[in-house]
Design a protein around this motif. Sequence first.
Motif, PDB file in Angstrom:
ATOM      1  N   THR A  34      28.666  36.017  47.834  1.00  0.00           N
ATOM      2  CA  THR A  34      28.133  34.870  46.947  1.00  0.00           C
ATOM      3  C   THR A  34      27.263  35.390  46.205  1.00  0.00           C
ATOM      4  N   LEU A  35      26.573  33.810  45.887  1.00  0.00           N
ATOM      5  CA  LEU A  35      25.922  33.966  44.637  1.00  0.00           C
ATOM      6  C   LEU A  35      24.493  34.377  45.640  1.00  0.00           C
ATOM      7  N   LYS A  36      23.347  35.557  45.231  1.00  0.00           N
ATOM      8  CA  LYS A  36      22.416  35.598  45.585  1.00  0.00           C
ATOM      9  C   LYS A  36      21.387  35.020  43.613  1.00  0.00           C
ATOM     10  N   LEU A  80      20.966  36.277  38.501  1.00  0.00           N
ATOM     11  CA  LEU A  80      21.923  35.736  39.279  1.00  0.00           C
ATOM     12  C   LEU A  80      22.716  37.011  39.716  1.00  0.00           C
ATOM     13  N   LEU A 140      29.654  33.308  40.379  1.00  0.00           N
ATOM     14  CA  LEU A 140      29.139  31.938  40.205  1.00  0.00           C
ATOM     15  C   LEU A 140      30.559  31.723  40.206  1.00  0.00           C
ATOM     16  N   GLU A 141      30.117  30.309  41.181  1.00  0.00           N
ATOM     17  CA  GLU A 141      31.424  29.044  41.475  1.00  0.00           C
ATOM     18  C   GLU A 141      31.120  28.047  40.833  1.00  0.00           C
ATOM     19  N   ASN A 177      28.472  26.672  43.767  1.00  0.00           N
ATOM     20  CA  ASN A 177      27.344  27.147  43.687  1.00  0.00           C
ATOM     21  C   ASN A 177      26.921  26.185  42.318  1.00  0.00           C
ATOM     22  N   GLU A 213      23.030  24.715  44.462  1.00  0.00           N
ATOM     23  CA  GLU A 213      22.082  25.278  44.273  1.00  0.00           C
ATOM     24  C   GLU A 213      21.243  25.593  42.988  1.00  0.00           C
ATOM     25  N   LEU A 214      22.253  25.743  41.964  1.00  0.00           N
ATOM     26  CA  LEU A 214      21.562  26.521  40.485  1.00  0.00           C
ATOM     27  C   LEU A 214      21.286  25.275  40.198  1.00  0.00           C
TER      28      LEU A 214
END
Length: 100
Positions: A8-10, A24, A28-29, A32, A35-36
């Motif tokens: 997943t994205l962190k 990032l 990155l989809e 996400n 949250e971004l």
Amino acid sequence: MLAVSPVTLKIETASDGETATLRLIGRLESGNLGELEAQVRRLRPPLVFDLDEVTLVDVAVVRFLVACESDGVALVHCAPYIREWMGREEGRGERRPPWS
């Protein structure tokens, strides 16, 4: 059967007192982007997105990056394939950044 969960994205945040950098990491989809966008609204430009460890993007993310960059967000360590894709998407009804 072994189940492998996708990375997943962190998002890691750093600041020098003037500019915030969002590092990032991972996939990155479009899922996400909420949250971004929340991070972008919280920090507001001037921002830097460090994309060095992004492993995958989709078209919604590419359009978001185009809009962010056009509004002053700097993209560093952007993979050539993402840059090329952004160039193709620039004229196709880009999405406005969340802080506009």
